[in-house]
Write an enzyme that holds these catalytic residues in place. Structure first.
Site, PDB file in Angstrom:
ATOM      1  N   ASP A 159      28.206  43.490  51.418  1.00 51.92           N
ATOM      2  CA  ASP A 159      29.906  43.279  50.771  1.00 51.92           C
ATOM      3  C   ASP A 159      30.158  43.921  49.743  1.00 51.92           C
ATOM      4  OD1 ASP A 159      32.227  41.827  51.109  1.00 51.92           O
ATOM      5  OD2 ASP A 159      31.562  39.842  50.654  1.00 51.92           O
ATOM      6  N   ASP A 160      31.431  44.218  49.312  1.00 44.74           N
ATOM      7  CA  ASP A 160      32.071  45.078  48.410  1.00 44.74           C
ATOM      8  C   ASP A 160      31.620  44.195  47.124  1.00 44.74           C
ATOM      9  OD1 ASP A 160      33.722  42.833  48.703  1.00 44.74           O
ATOM     10  OD2 ASP A 160      35.402  44.175  48.903  1.00 44.74           O
TER      11      ASP A 160
ATOM     12  N   ASP B 186      31.637  37.309  43.667  1.00 46.84           N
ATOM     13  CA  ASP B 186      32.555  36.770  42.157  1.00 46.84           C
ATOM     14  C   ASP B 186      31.896  35.525  41.871  1.00 46.84           C
ATOM     15  OD1 ASP B 186      34.446  35.645  40.600  1.00 46.84           O
ATOM     16  OD2 ASP B 186      35.821  36.822  41.585  1.00 46.84           O
TER      17      ASP B 186
HETATM   18  O1  PRP Z   1      32.004  35.595  45.639  1.00 47.53           O
HETATM   19  P1  PRP Z   1      33.355  35.127  46.024  1.00 47.53           P
HETATM   20  O2  PRP Z   1      33.965  34.439  44.944  1.00 47.53           O
HETATM   21  O3  PRP Z   1      33.427  34.275  47.042  1.00 47.53           O
HETATM   22  O4  PRP Z   1      34.368  36.243  46.437  1.00 47.53           O
HETATM   23  C1  PRP Z   1      33.673  37.495  46.813  1.00 47.53           C
HETATM   24  C2  PRP Z   1      34.523  37.781  48.180  1.00 47.53           C
HETATM   25  O5  PRP Z   1      36.029  37.786  48.027  1.00 47.53           O
HETATM   26  C3  PRP Z   1      36.571  39.105  48.587  1.00 47.53           C
HETATM   27  O6  PRP Z   1      36.662  38.932  49.840  1.00 47.53           O
HETATM   28  P2  PRP Z   1      38.125  38.075  50.367  1.00 47.53           P
HETATM   29  O7  PRP Z   1      37.571  36.806  50.815  1.00 47.53           O
HETATM   30  O8  PRP Z   1      39.135  38.359  49.452  1.00 47.53           O
HETATM   31  O9  PRP Z   1      38.515  38.825  51.829  1.00 47.53           O
HETATM   32  P3  PRP Z   1      38.523  40.171  52.174  1.00 47.53           P
HETATM   33  O10 PRP Z   1      37.282  40.949  51.982  1.00 47.53           O
HETATM   34  O11 PRP Z   1      38.859  40.284  53.817  1.00 47.53           O
HETATM   35  O12 PRP Z   1      39.676  41.038  51.421  1.00 47.53           O
HETATM   36  C4  PRP Z   1      35.261  39.992  48.500  1.00 47.53           C
HETATM   37  O13 PRP Z   1      35.632  41.204  49.340  1.00 47.53           O
HETATM   38  C5  PRP Z   1      34.040  39.078  48.623  1.00 47.53           C
HETATM   39  O14 PRP Z   1      33.986  39.097  50.149  1.00 47.53           O
HETATM   40  N1  GUN Z   2      39.876  43.048  45.289  1.00 48.70           N
HETATM   41  C1  GUN Z   2      38.835  41.831  44.680  1.00 48.70           C
HETATM   42  N2  GUN Z   2      38.788  40.746  45.498  1.00 48.70           N
HETATM   43  C2  GUN Z   2      38.083  39.845  45.054  1.00 48.70           C
HETATM   44  N3  GUN Z   2      37.710  38.494  45.460  1.00 48.70           N
HETATM   45  C3  GUN Z   2      37.108  37.823  44.556  1.00 48.70           C
HETATM   46  N4  GUN Z   2      37.078  38.254  43.530  1.00 48.70           N
HETATM   47  C4  GUN Z   2      37.529  39.745  43.531  1.00 48.70           C
HETATM   48  C5  GUN Z   2      38.156  40.812  42.843  1.00 48.70           C
HETATM   49  O1  GUN Z   2      37.675  40.815  41.601  1.00 48.70           O
HETATM   50  N5  GUN Z   2      38.546  41.666  43.480  1.00 48.70           N
HETATM   51 MG    MG Z   3      35.508  39.997  51.273  1.00 47.17          MG
END
Ligand code: PRP
Ligand code: GUN
Ligand code: MG
Length: 167
Positions: free
Chosen positions: A102-103, A106
């Site tokens: 994952d990117d 958080d």
């Molecule tokens: O550790 P956490 O608090 O659970 O947050 C982390 C997740 O939040 C973001 O995804 P998001 O749900 O925004 O979806 P996306 O990847 O489709 O943008 C990010 O890419 C992680 O997958």
């Molecule tokens: N883009 C983005 N998505 C998130 N989802 C939870 N934390 C983050 C953050 O710092 N950046």
């Molecule tokens: Mg995500």
């Protein structure tokens, strides 16, 4: 003291920086898979994990790539994370030899949900915040919990006023 400018309000990651950091993650994982150092498959957590997962899979020559879709954030507000699409569970099994990418992590809630389905997988993110760090086996850069990370797919180049703006 002036208000912070738009580019000072978070951690802004360019495509180039993301590429370098995802490559650094691949370098860290190289040779650490359970099958003679090899990994069986990459599972990207959509959507943010897809670009880093592609780079890691390319560097480590992993051709089997699948996805798990988790929906939790609506802009910057978190709801209960839900898996809305699973990878091929016959392929990933309990997660042995699987790299989940994952990117960022958080709060760690997304990874908690994902790990429950593949408990033996190795979880790797490019960026990590302290609250979720324990959910990750490998990461590259840590930022503080109150930092919002902006990814290149969410940004555009735009003009910003100089510090000493003209009236
Ligand atoms: O550790 P956490 O608090 O659970 O947050 C982390 C997740 O939040 C973001 O995804 P998001 O749900 O925004 O979806 P996306 O990847 O489709 O943008 C990010 O890419 C992680 O997958
Ligand atoms: N883009 C983005 N998505 C998130 N989802 C939870 N934390 C983050 C953050 O710092 N950046
Ligand atoms: Mg995500």
């Amino acid at each position: 003291m002036q208000d912070r400018l738009p580019h000072e309000k978070g951690f802004h990651v360019s495509w180039d920086q993301l590429h370098r950091d995802a490559r650094a993650l691949a370098w860290r994982l190289d040779g650490h898979g359970p099958d003679n150092g090899n990994w069986k498959a990459v599972v990207a957590i959509t959507r943010g994990g897809m670009a880093p997962a592609m780079i890691v899979a390319r560097e480590l020559d992993i051709r089997t790539v699948d996805t798990i879709s988790v929906k939790s954030y609506n802009h910057q507000t978190q709801a209960d994370p839900k898996v809305i699409k699973f990878p091929d569970m016959a392929l990933v099994g309990d997660g042995t030899g699987v790299l989940i990418v994952d990117d960022l992590v958080d709060t760690g809630r997304t990874l908690e949900v994902v790990r429950a389905h593949m408990p033996k997988a190795h979880v790797a993110t490019v960026y990590a915040k302290p609250q979720g760090r324990n959910q990750v086996d490998s990461f590259i850069t840590e930022v503080s919990q109150d930092t919002w990370i902006f990814f290149p797919w969410d940004m555009a180049l735009q003009y910003v006023q100089p510090y000493r703006g003209v009236d």
